[in-house]
Motif scaffolding. Structure first.
Motif, PDB file in Angstrom:
ATOM      1  N   ARG A  42      -2.079   3.740  -3.135  1.00 31.78           N
ATOM      2  CA  ARG A  42      -1.324   4.921  -3.565  1.00 31.78           C
ATOM      3  C   ARG A  42      -2.284   5.960  -4.094  1.00 31.78           C
ATOM      4  O   ARG A  42      -3.101   5.453  -4.513  1.00 31.78           O
ATOM      5  CB  ARG A  42      -0.256   4.812  -4.480  1.00 31.78           C
ATOM      6  CG  ARG A  42       0.792   5.863  -4.690  1.00 31.78           C
ATOM      7  CD  ARG A  42       1.767   5.364  -5.359  1.00 31.78           C
ATOM      8  NE  ARG A  42       3.189   6.376  -5.321  1.00 31.78           N
ATOM      9  CZ  ARG A  42       4.268   6.167  -5.998  1.00 31.78           C
ATOM     10  NH1 ARG A  42       4.364   5.409  -6.810  1.00 31.78           N
ATOM     11  NH2 ARG A  42       5.137   6.975  -5.763  1.00 31.78           N
ATOM     12  N   ARG A  43      -2.020   7.269  -3.240  1.00 31.81           N
ATOM     13  CA  ARG A  43      -2.999   8.242  -3.860  1.00 31.81           C
ATOM     14  C   ARG A  43      -2.538   9.091  -5.091  1.00 31.81           C
ATOM     15  O   ARG A  43      -1.220   9.390  -5.098  1.00 31.81           O
ATOM     16  CB  ARG A  43      -3.488   9.223  -2.620  1.00 31.81           C
ATOM     17  CG  ARG A  43      -4.291   8.427  -1.704  1.00 31.81           C
ATOM     18  CD  ARG A  43      -4.851   9.325  -0.695  1.00 31.81           C
ATOM     19  NE  ARG A  43      -5.841  10.062  -1.318  1.00 31.81           N
ATOM     20  CZ  ARG A  43      -5.890  11.410  -1.403  1.00 31.81           C
ATOM     21  NH1 ARG A  43      -4.869  12.102  -0.797  1.00 31.81           N
ATOM     22  NH2 ARG A  43      -6.884  12.172  -2.239  1.00 31.81           N
ATOM     23  N   TYR A  44      -3.263   9.655  -5.844  1.00 32.38           N
ATOM     24  CA  TYR A  44      -3.005  10.307  -6.923  1.00 32.38           C
ATOM     25  C   TYR A  44      -3.866  11.469  -7.144  1.00 32.38           C
ATOM     26  O   TYR A  44      -4.877  11.764  -6.797  1.00 32.38           O
ATOM     27  CB  TYR A  44      -3.004   9.519  -8.582  1.00 32.38           C
ATOM     28  CG  TYR A  44      -2.173   8.408  -8.283  1.00 32.38           C
ATOM     29  CD1 TYR A  44      -0.926   8.481  -9.092  1.00 32.38           C
ATOM     30  CD2 TYR A  44      -2.604   7.140  -7.774  1.00 32.38           C
ATOM     31  CE1 TYR A  44      -0.143   7.284  -9.188  1.00 32.38           C
ATOM     32  CE2 TYR A  44      -1.595   6.039  -7.782  1.00 32.38           C
ATOM     33  CZ  TYR A  44      -0.556   6.068  -8.547  1.00 32.38           C
ATOM     34  OH  TYR A  44       0.251   4.910  -8.778  1.00 32.38           O
ATOM     35  N   ARG A  45      -3.064  12.777  -7.727  1.00 39.80           N
ATOM     36  CA  ARG A  45      -3.857  13.676  -8.185  1.00 39.80           C
ATOM     37  C   ARG A  45      -4.076  13.778  -9.684  1.00 39.80           C
ATOM     38  O   ARG A  45      -3.193  13.135 -10.480  1.00 39.80           O
ATOM     39  CB  ARG A  45      -2.954  15.195  -8.031  1.00 39.80           C
ATOM     40  CG  ARG A  45      -3.975  16.215  -8.392  1.00 39.80           C
ATOM     41  CD  ARG A  45      -3.223  17.539  -8.099  1.00 39.80           C
ATOM     42  NE  ARG A  45      -3.210  18.038  -6.641  1.00 39.80           N
ATOM     43  CZ  ARG A  45      -4.127  18.357  -5.888  1.00 39.80           C
ATOM     44  NH1 ARG A  45      -5.399  18.793  -6.616  1.00 39.80           N
ATOM     45  NH2 ARG A  45      -3.958  18.814  -4.638  1.00 39.80           N
ATOM     46  N   SER A  62      -7.627   7.132  -5.361  1.00 39.28           N
ATOM     47  CA  SER A  62      -7.059   6.382  -4.494  1.00 39.28           C
ATOM     48  C   SER A  62      -6.891   4.757  -5.201  1.00 39.28           C
ATOM     49  O   SER A  62      -8.136   4.395  -5.527  1.00 39.28           O
ATOM     50  CB  SER A  62      -7.502   6.193  -3.215  1.00 39.28           C
ATOM     51  OG  SER A  62      -7.673   7.403  -2.594  1.00 39.28           O
ATOM     52  N   ASP A 115       4.726   5.833 -10.291  1.00 35.55           N
ATOM     53  CA  ASP A 115       5.068   7.309  -9.814  1.00 35.55           C
ATOM     54  C   ASP A 115       3.953   8.434 -10.921  1.00 35.55           C
ATOM     55  O   ASP A 115       3.054   9.148 -10.344  1.00 35.55           O
ATOM     56  CB  ASP A 115       6.130   8.064  -9.929  1.00 35.55           C
ATOM     57  CG  ASP A 115       7.371   7.435  -9.085  1.00 35.55           C
ATOM     58  OD1 ASP A 115       6.782   7.063  -7.961  1.00 35.55           O
ATOM     59  OD2 ASP A 115       8.376   7.971  -9.214  1.00 35.55           O
ATOM     60  N   ARG A 116       3.822   7.760 -12.015  1.00 38.70           N
ATOM     61  CA  ARG A 116       2.926   8.409 -13.049  1.00 38.70           C
ATOM     62  C   ARG A 116       2.129   7.402 -13.654  1.00 38.70           C
ATOM     63  O   ARG A 116       2.898   6.511 -14.261  1.00 38.70           O
ATOM     64  CB  ARG A 116       3.584   9.303 -14.071  1.00 38.70           C
ATOM     65  CG  ARG A 116       4.343  10.482 -13.392  1.00 38.70           C
ATOM     66  CD  ARG A 116       3.239  11.832 -13.477  1.00 38.70           C
ATOM     67  NE  ARG A 116       2.734  11.979 -14.772  1.00 38.70           N
ATOM     68  CZ  ARG A 116       3.091  12.633 -15.724  1.00 38.70           C
ATOM     69  NH1 ARG A 116       4.423  13.049 -15.637  1.00 38.70           N
ATOM     70  NH2 ARG A 116       2.356  13.030 -16.668  1.00 38.70           N
ATOM     71  N   ALA A 215      -2.385  10.713 -14.181  1.00 38.10           N
ATOM     72  CA  ALA A 215      -2.557  10.582 -12.782  1.00 38.10           C
ATOM     73  C   ALA A 215      -1.022  10.657 -12.298  1.00 38.10           C
ATOM     74  O   ALA A 215       0.030  10.020 -12.540  1.00 38.10           O
ATOM     75  CB  ALA A 215      -2.872   9.356 -12.323  1.00 38.10           C
ATOM     76  N   THR A 216      -0.859  11.574 -11.131  1.00 41.49           N
ATOM     77  CA  THR A 216       0.431  12.018 -10.470  1.00 41.49           C
ATOM     78  C   THR A 216       0.486  11.752  -9.020  1.00 41.49           C
ATOM     79  O   THR A 216      -0.381  12.129  -8.379  1.00 41.49           O
ATOM     80  CB  THR A 216       0.915  13.359 -10.658  1.00 41.49           C
ATOM     81  OG1 THR A 216       0.938  13.674 -12.103  1.00 41.49           O
ATOM     82  CG2 THR A 216       2.443  13.651  -9.919  1.00 41.49           C
ATOM     83  N   ALA A 217       1.315  10.769  -8.792  1.00 37.83           N
ATOM     84  CA  ALA A 217       1.173  10.490  -7.148  1.00 37.83           C
ATOM     85  C   ALA A 217       1.453  11.470  -6.328  1.00 37.83           C
ATOM     86  O   ALA A 217       2.361  12.432  -6.500  1.00 37.83           O
ATOM     87  CB  ALA A 217       2.374   9.139  -7.013  1.00 37.83           C
ATOM     88  N   ARG A 221       3.828   4.659  -2.286  1.00 39.13           N
ATOM     89  CA  ARG A 221       3.028   3.558  -2.181  1.00 39.13           C
ATOM     90  C   ARG A 221       3.035   3.087  -0.950  1.00 39.13           C
ATOM     91  O   ARG A 221       4.048   3.035  -0.293  1.00 39.13           O
ATOM     92  CB  ARG A 221       3.548   2.451  -3.317  1.00 39.13           C
ATOM     93  CG  ARG A 221       2.858   0.966  -3.150  1.00 39.13           C
ATOM     94  CD  ARG A 221       3.558  -0.007  -3.955  1.00 39.13           C
ATOM     95  NE  ARG A 221       3.075  -1.471  -4.034  1.00 39.13           N
ATOM     96  CZ  ARG A 221       3.345  -2.147  -3.107  1.00 39.13           C
ATOM     97  NH1 ARG A 221       4.425  -2.128  -2.123  1.00 39.13           N
ATOM     98  NH2 ARG A 221       2.990  -3.438  -3.032  1.00 39.13           N
TER      99      ARG A 221
END
Length: 225
Positions: A42-45, A62, A115-116, A215-217, A221
């Motif tokens: 899963r990638r996050y900002r 990532s 998600d977070r 971290a926010t998705a 996933r």
């Protein structure tokens, strides 16, 4: 059972927009997930909360669930990269990376790419025994899950894989929290909890070098095929 994580921090070249970078990286996840040992990604900002070094410059993360010995999983990844099957853009060498294997510290359940996430990197301050630090942080992480907005936690020992070429991180431990509140609420709740709890924290707590992120998705996933 995927007890461990592999984390890859990244920053695109200045000439590449975030949208371009994220479009490529979304496809790149599929190239990684064919490697034996990679279970899901899963990638996050990222938003930096506290940074003792330039790891705070990275805007993206990532996160991969991995199964089996992380050392062997990384060998599998190296073999896949060497095969030439990955579609890497010409600007790939300009991406700034830092990556880590995260070995479980005996967590009760499997880590979840929620998600977070709230990630806290740290290391024992000079003069503090690693065993003492681990025992304190085990209790401290559980203590934090009683703070509003913090749902559950997992702890890991860090093994650097790709060292940031700008400035290496010195953290040796990681606490990952699933959270369900915004950053301002989380920080306010942590501050209120500190006023109550710090009376029983060790004298060296204030010398711990922390690096932390909210971290926010960016998407769902993605399981391995």
């Amino acid at each position: 059972m995927p007890e461990n994580l592999h984390l890859v921090f990244s920053k695109p070249p200045a000439s590449i927009s975030d949208d371009q970078f994220n479009e490529w990286y979304g496809a790149h996840l599929a190239e990684i997930l064919v490697v034996p040992g990679f279970v899901a990604a899963r990638r996050y900002r990222l938003e930096t909360v506290t940074s003792a070094n330039t790891l705070g410059d990275f805007p993206f993360l990532s996160a991969y669930e991995i199964e089996g010995d992380p050392t062997q999983v990384m060998k599998n990844l190296d073999e896949e990269v060497a095969s030439g099957r990955m579609d890497l853009p010409g600007w790939f060498p300009e991406i700034r990376f830092a990556s880590f294997n995260c070995r479980t510290h005996g967590n009760r359940d499997e880590p979840a790419l929620a998600d977070r996430l709230y990630l806290v990197f740290s290391a024992p301050p000079p003069g503090t025994l690693d065993h003492d630090y681990v025992e304190f942080y085990r209790e401290h992480a559980e203590e934090n899950t009683r703070v509003p907005g913090f749902v559950r936690t997992w702890r890991f020992r860090l093994e650097p894989q790709v060292v940031d070429r700008v400035a290496p991180i010195e953290s040796t431990h990681l606490a990952v929290y699933e959270v369900n509140a915004d950053l301002a609420a989380l920080r306010a709740a942590l501050g209120a909890a500190r006023e109550v709890n710090e009376v029983h924290w060790p004298s060296w707590f204030g010398r711990i070098p922390f690096v932390s992120f909210d971290a926010t998705a960016l998407g769902s996933r993605v399981p391995a095929p």
